[in-house]
Motif scaffolding. Structure first.
Motif, PDB file in Angstrom:
ATOM      1  N   SER A   1      -2.662   9.444  -1.801  1.00  0.00           N
ATOM      2  CA  SER A   1      -2.810   8.459  -2.865  1.00  0.00           C
ATOM      3  C   SER A   1      -4.076   7.611  -2.684  1.00  0.00           C
ATOM      4  CB  SER A   1      -1.575   7.553  -2.893  1.00  0.00           C
ATOM      5  OG  SER A   1      -1.819   6.418  -3.689  1.00  0.00           O
TER       6      SER A   1
ATOM      7  N   LEU B   1       4.110   8.823  13.057  1.00  0.00           N
ATOM      8  CA  LEU B   1       3.570   7.741  13.886  1.00  0.00           C
ATOM      9  C   LEU B   1       3.759   6.384  13.213  1.00  0.00           C
ATOM     10  CD1 LEU B   1       0.273   9.352  15.249  1.00  0.00           C
ATOM     11  CD2 LEU B   1       2.153   8.464  16.627  1.00  0.00           C
ATOM     12  N   THR B   2       3.579   6.338  11.882  1.00  0.00           N
ATOM     13  CA  THR B   2       3.745   5.078  11.159  1.00  0.00           C
ATOM     14  C   THR B   2       5.179   4.570  11.278  1.00  0.00           C
ATOM     15  OG1 THR B   2       2.049   5.816   9.604  1.00  0.00           O
ATOM     16  CG2 THR B   2       3.403   3.962   8.912  1.00  0.00           C
TER      17      THR B   2
ATOM     18  N   LYS C   1      -6.461  16.116   9.297  1.00  0.00           N
ATOM     19  CA  LYS C   1      -5.891  17.027   8.302  1.00  0.00           C
ATOM     20  C   LYS C   1      -6.809  17.188   7.084  1.00  0.00           C
ATOM     21  CE  LYS C   1      -1.686  17.629   5.533  1.00  0.00           C
ATOM     22  NZ  LYS C   1      -1.348  19.024   5.825  1.00  0.00           N
TER      23      LYS C   1
ATOM     24  N   GLN D   1       1.769   5.632  -2.912  1.00  0.00           N
ATOM     25  CA  GLN D   1       1.962   6.964  -2.329  1.00  0.00           C
ATOM     26  C   GLN D   1       3.366   7.488  -2.635  1.00  0.00           C
ATOM     27  OE1 GLN D   1      -0.466   9.042  -0.095  1.00  0.00           O
ATOM     28  NE2 GLN D   1       0.978  10.239  -1.299  1.00  0.00           N
TER      29      GLN D   1
ATOM     30  N   LYS E   1       8.063  13.613   1.964  1.00  0.00           N
ATOM     31  CA  LYS E   1       7.175  14.637   2.520  1.00  0.00           C
ATOM     32  C   LYS E   1       8.000  15.841   2.993  1.00  0.00           C
ATOM     33  CE  LYS E   1       3.904  16.700   4.979  1.00  0.00           C
ATOM     34  NZ  LYS E   1       2.872  17.526   4.351  1.00  0.00           N
TER      35      LYS E   1
ATOM     36  N   LEU F   1      -5.553  -0.061  -1.281  1.00  0.00           N
ATOM     37  CA  LEU F   1      -4.788  -1.237  -0.854  1.00  0.00           C
ATOM     38  C   LEU F   1      -4.834  -1.411   0.657  1.00  0.00           C
ATOM     39  CD1 LEU F   1      -1.654  -1.047  -3.193  1.00  0.00           C
ATOM     40  CD2 LEU F   1      -3.256  -2.963  -3.038  1.00  0.00           C
TER      41      LEU F   1
ATOM     42  N   ARG G   1       2.334  14.044  10.584  1.00  0.00           N
ATOM     43  CA  ARG G   1       2.133  13.297  11.832  1.00  0.00           C
ATOM     44  C   ARG G   1       1.770  11.844  11.575  1.00  0.00           C
ATOM     45  NH1 ARG G   1      -1.340  17.615  15.385  1.00  0.00           N
ATOM     46  NH2 ARG G   1       0.273  19.193  15.470  1.00  0.00           N
ATOM     47  N   MET G   2       0.972  11.608  10.526  1.00  0.00           N
ATOM     48  CA  MET G   2       0.625  10.225  10.212  1.00  0.00           C
ATOM     49  C   MET G   2       1.889   9.406   9.970  1.00  0.00           C
ATOM     50  SD  MET G   2      -1.668   8.374   7.223  1.00  0.00           S
ATOM     51  CE  MET G   2      -1.298   6.633   6.868  1.00  0.00           C
ATOM     52  N   PHE G   3       2.814   9.949   9.161  1.00  0.00           N
ATOM     53  CA  PHE G   3       3.987   9.142   8.834  1.00  0.00           C
ATOM     54  C   PHE G   3       5.040   9.137   9.929  1.00  0.00           C
ATOM     55  CE2 PHE G   3       1.753   9.114   4.843  1.00  0.00           C
ATOM     56  CZ  PHE G   3       1.879   7.763   4.510  1.00  0.00           C
TER      57      PHE G   3
ATOM     58  N   ASP H   1      -0.827  17.585   1.170  1.00  0.00           N
ATOM     59  CA  ASP H   1      -2.002  16.998   1.826  1.00  0.00           C
ATOM     60  C   ASP H   1      -1.677  15.734   2.612  1.00  0.00           C
ATOM     61  OD1 ASP H   1      -3.434  18.995   0.616  1.00  0.00           O
ATOM     62  OD2 ASP H   1      -4.065  17.772  -1.068  1.00  0.00           O
ATOM     63  N   VAL H   2      -0.450  15.236   2.451  1.00  0.00           N
ATOM     64  CA  VAL H   2      -0.052  14.039   3.198  1.00  0.00           C
ATOM     65  C   VAL H   2       0.303  14.475   4.616  1.00  0.00           C
ATOM     66  CG1 VAL H   2       1.692  12.212   3.344  1.00  0.00           C
ATOM     67  CG2 VAL H   2       0.770  12.873   1.112  1.00  0.00           C
ATOM     68  N   SER H   3      -0.245  13.773   5.606  1.00  0.00           N
ATOM     69  CA  SER H   3      -0.039  14.174   6.995  1.00  0.00           C
ATOM     70  C   SER H   3       1.348  13.769   7.496  1.00  0.00           C
ATOM     71  CB  SER H   3      -1.121  13.539   7.864  1.00  0.00           C
ATOM     72  OG  SER H   3      -0.774  13.658   9.227  1.00  0.00           O
TER      73      SER H   3
ATOM     74  N   SER I   1      -1.904   6.171  13.898  1.00  0.00           N
ATOM     75  CA  SER I   1      -1.288   6.931  12.805  1.00  0.00           C
ATOM     76  C   SER I   1      -2.312   7.456  11.803  1.00  0.00           C
ATOM     77  CB  SER I   1      -0.231   6.081  12.086  1.00  0.00           C
ATOM     78  OG  SER I   1      -0.844   5.067  11.329  1.00  0.00           O
TER      79      SER I   1
ATOM     80  N   GLN J   1      -4.120  12.042   9.779  1.00  0.00           N
ATOM     81  CA  GLN J   1      -4.451  12.211   8.356  1.00  0.00           C
ATOM     82  C   GLN J   1      -5.949  12.518   8.197  1.00  0.00           C
ATOM     83  OE1 GLN J   1      -2.189  11.834   5.239  1.00  0.00           O
ATOM     84  NE2 GLN J   1      -3.910  13.214   4.963  1.00  0.00           N
TER      85      GLN J   1
ATOM     86  N   SER K   1       0.816  -1.216   0.000  1.00  0.00           N
ATOM     87  CA  SER K   1       0.000   0.000   0.000  1.00  0.00           C
ATOM     88  C   SER K   1       0.854   1.273   0.000  1.00  0.00           C
ATOM     89  CB  SER K   1      -0.961   0.004   1.189  1.00  0.00           C
ATOM     90  OG  SER K   1      -0.256   0.185   2.390  1.00  0.00           O
ATOM     91  N   PHE K   2       2.095   1.198   0.512  1.00  0.00           N
ATOM     92  CA  PHE K   2       2.922   2.410   0.550  1.00  0.00           C
ATOM     93  C   PHE K   2       3.442   2.811  -0.826  1.00  0.00           C
ATOM     94  CE2 PHE K   2       3.621   0.865   5.014  1.00  0.00           C
ATOM     95  CZ  PHE K   2       2.953   1.907   5.628  1.00  0.00           C
TER      96      PHE K   2
END
Lengths: 71, 71
Positions: free
Chosen positions: B21, A27-28, B10, A7, A65, B27, A23-25, A19-21, B3, B7, A3-4
């Motif tokens: 994406s 934490l990921t 945001k 992106q 990012k 996915l 903080r999301m990444f 628009d990609v967070s 995580s 997003q 899935s990555f």
């Protein structure tokens, strides 16, 4: 894991990731680091290997990012 | 799990998700659906519950992405 990839391709092509967070990444990446460490410490190579791949891919997104971040 | 939250916040705040994406979240939703089904079929409630939560959160991002998609 897979899935990555879209992106990564999308950010790379468009050179744009507003628009990609972030903080999301963050934490990921943290999450997959902990999973990889857990796999390593528990001597489980499937856990270590699969999470290390996810960690690498999520790190690529995080770096892209930051690279294409607006000044 | 956590995580996905930044997003969601945001996209919701900015009403904009062009750089996110669509394929990544298609996915991701597919992956968590399969994990949730696996947890359910193997009668493992921790696997079922944690993946069901991730599935719900990833679905929210997918729906927001489609909602704010440019015409």
């Amino acid at each position: 894991m897979s899935s990555f990839t879209p992106q990564i391709v999308k950010i790379w092509r468009e050179r744009h990731a507003d628009d990609v967070s972030l903080r999301m990444f963050l934490l990921t990446v943290t999450g997959f680091s902990l999973w990889t460490a857990y796999g390593w410490l528990s001597h489980s190579w499937p856990v270590t290997a699969s999470n290390a791949v996810c960690l690498a891919l999520a790190t690529v997104i995080l770096v892209l990012k930051l690279k294409f971040r607006r000044a």
